[in-house]
Write an enzyme that holds these catalytic residues in place. Structure first.
Site, PDB file in Angstrom:
ATOM      1  CG  ASP A   3      -1.868   1.172   1.246  1.00  8.14           C
ATOM      2  OD1 ASP A   3      -2.849   1.117   0.492  1.00  8.14           O
ATOM      3  OD2 ASP A   3      -1.624   2.141   2.006  1.00  8.14           O
ATOM      4  CG  ASN A  54      -4.259  11.258  -5.782  1.00  2.00           C
ATOM      5  OD1 ASN A  54      -3.392  11.379  -6.640  1.00  2.00           O
ATOM      6  ND2 ASN A  54      -4.960  10.141  -5.634  1.00  2.00           N
ATOM      7  CG  ASP A 108      -3.621   8.908 -12.706  1.00  4.84           C
ATOM      8  OD1 ASP A 108      -4.024   8.357 -11.666  1.00  4.84           O
ATOM      9  OD2 ASP A 108      -4.374   9.437 -13.555  1.00  4.84           O
ATOM     10  CD  GLU A 111      -4.653   3.963  -1.898  1.00  2.00           C
ATOM     11  OE1 GLU A 111      -5.017   4.170  -0.732  1.00  2.00           O
ATOM     12  OE2 GLU A 111      -5.419   4.085  -2.889  1.00  2.00           O
TER      13      GLU A 111
END
Length: 483
Positions: free
Chosen positions: A347, A355, A364, A391
């Site tokens: 993770d 983000n 991305d 993620e």
């Protein structure tokens, strides 16, 4: 890319494919060559030659085989296209094959001195004229049918009914007509005019043959006027031209049987029977080659689609579907052969904050870099790096024990750290980091994919709860032993 349906489209068949300049030019050249030979043969058509009775069985056998195969190929196209014209033309070729068979049975000296079925001196001539009358009439009927739906109620019914009914009806009609005329020509031979005296054609015979010859010319003209022409029409025109040369040499301009015109005319008859057959067989070969090409293209497209369906669109790693399939397969192999198997769930730490700070496009790009780094950690063919979701990533490690899985997890952690992707809101430092949970099974331990994923998820939760940017481990040996 064309698909398999293209092969069934009307334009894929000669009967619906417009004739181009190449087909027209080649057909015209064939007619010119045949006409040149015809002009030469005309001067010697009446020259008597030695009778060769064995020529007849060879001739009729080849003729029947060619016409029968042509009829079968045309019936096959009718099954796909269901046009009345194709059914009529197929029936015409079946008629010539059937009438030629009857002609062979009653020909004097072939199976019996005077022929079989109680035939007389004029029976073979009558059947010859019947045979050469039926085919031009079939071509005329084909010309009326082509260019759109037939107006004849019978053919409209045929085009709407299941194909087998039309084919069965045509076959039955042809057999009945030929059988009836053969019966008339044998049982009612006393009613027949004198067409042949010895081996020479009488005046009455010449009149009948001239009428049939003119009928053939009329059929040629009729077909020529039914435009636009398809490739099938062009080659049928060639057949009719050669057919006319055959009649002229073997029946109209010669004196009778076994002269040069008779022999050359029979050769023209074989050519007439073979031209359309060769074109149809060539078409079948072309369809087969195209089918093989389309099959290969479809297989390639399906393989590509399968690979696309098993890959994540953003990171190009294996997607969740591929991960589930791969993990289940290798857990089954591990259980069957008593091997190790390990799973690492990864993770990205504080990715939502990343983000929010840098934007989704940067997020991305971050996931893409992490995916490439994780992929480099899977060195063996059976190892799989997959995007588990959002993620989260997963590493499936067949034939890997606990220590090996921890080593790969630590290697992945270092690979991500070496990327030095800036993350100002990360609690573990200035760079993006990952947390990993490792679950492994020992030899002889059987667990489900859900159980292994659950233990790896527990380990991942422990790594995150302990401060992130670290590896936690769960071993399923004890749980499996208690189970």
């Amino acid at each position: 890319m064309e698909n398999a349906h293209t092969l069934r489209s009307p334009s894929a068949y000669l009967s619906n494919e417009p004739a181009g300049s190449r087909e027209t030019g080649f057909a015209f050249a064939t007619i010119l060559a045949s006409a040149a030979l015809f002009v030469v043969a005309v001067w010697f058509a009446r020259k008597p030659l030695v009778p060769v009775p064995v020529f007849i069985p060879i001739y009729v056998t080849a003729l029947v085989i060619c016409d029968l195969i042509t009829a079968v190929l045309l019936f096959g196209q009718f099954r796909v296209l269901r046009t009345g014209g194709l059914l009529v033309l197929a029936g015409g070729y079946l008629f010539t094959a059937t009438a030629t068979t009857a002609y062979a049975l009653i020909f004097p000296g072939l199976f019996a001195p005077t022929g079989l079925l109680g035939s007389g001196a004029q029976t073979s001539s009558a059947l010859y004229m019947f045979w050469h009358t039926g085919f031009p009439l079939a071509v005329v009927a084909y010309g009326f049918c082509k260019g759109g739906p037939s107006r004849a109620p019978v053919l409209v019914w045929v085009e709407r009914a299941p194909p087998w009914r039309g084919i069965a009806s045509m076959v039955l009609a042809v057999v009945v007509v030929v059988a009836l005329f053969t019966t008339f020509a044998t049982a009612g031979q006393g009613l027949l005019p004198v067409f042949l005296a010895g081996n020479r054609t009488t005046v009455v015979g010449k009149v009948f043959l001239l009428a049939i010859w003119l009928l053939s010319i009329a059929a040629l003209v009729h077909l020529w006027r039914r435009k636009p022409h398809t490739v099938l029409d062009i080659w049928l025109l060639v057949v009719m031209c050669v057919w006319i040369f055959d009649l002229a040499l073997s029946a109209v301009l010669n004196t009778g049987r076994y002269d040069l015109g008779w022999y050359v005319g029979r050769i023209y008859g074989l050519l007439a029977a073979g031209f359309l057959l060769i074109v149809l067989l060539s078409e079948n070969a072309r369809h087969h080659a195209r089918l093989m090409q389309v099959t290969a293209e479809l297989r390639s497209a399906n393989d590509a689609l399968w690979h696309i369906s098993m890959k994540d669109g953003l990171t190009l790693l294996a997607n969740r579907r591929s991960f589930d399939t791969h993990l289940a397969e290798h857990l089954a192999i591990a259980a069957r052969h008593q091997r190790h198997c390990a799973l690492v769930l990864v993770d990205v730490d504080h990715f939502k904050d990343y983000n929010d700070a840098y934007g989704h496009q940067a997020g991305d790009e971050c996931l893409k870099q992490i995916a490439r780094a994780l992929a480099t950690c899977c060195q063996r063919p059976a190892d799989l790096a997959a995007r588990y979701g959002g993620e989260e990533f997963a590493l499936v490690l067949p034939d890997t024990d606990r220590e090996g899985a921890v080593h790969i997890a630590l290697t992945a952690q270092k690979a991500i750290a070496d990327l030095q992707i800036a993350h100002q809101r990360c609690s573990t430092g200035a760079w993006v980091s990952i947390s990993s949970g490792v679950a492994s099974i020992q030899r002889g331990v059987v667990v489900s994919a859900q159980a292994l994923i659950g233990e790896a998820d527990k380990a991942l939760y422990q790594a995150k709860s302990r401060g992130r940017n670290q590896v936690a481990v769960e071993d399923l040996q004890a749980e499996a032993a208690r189970a």
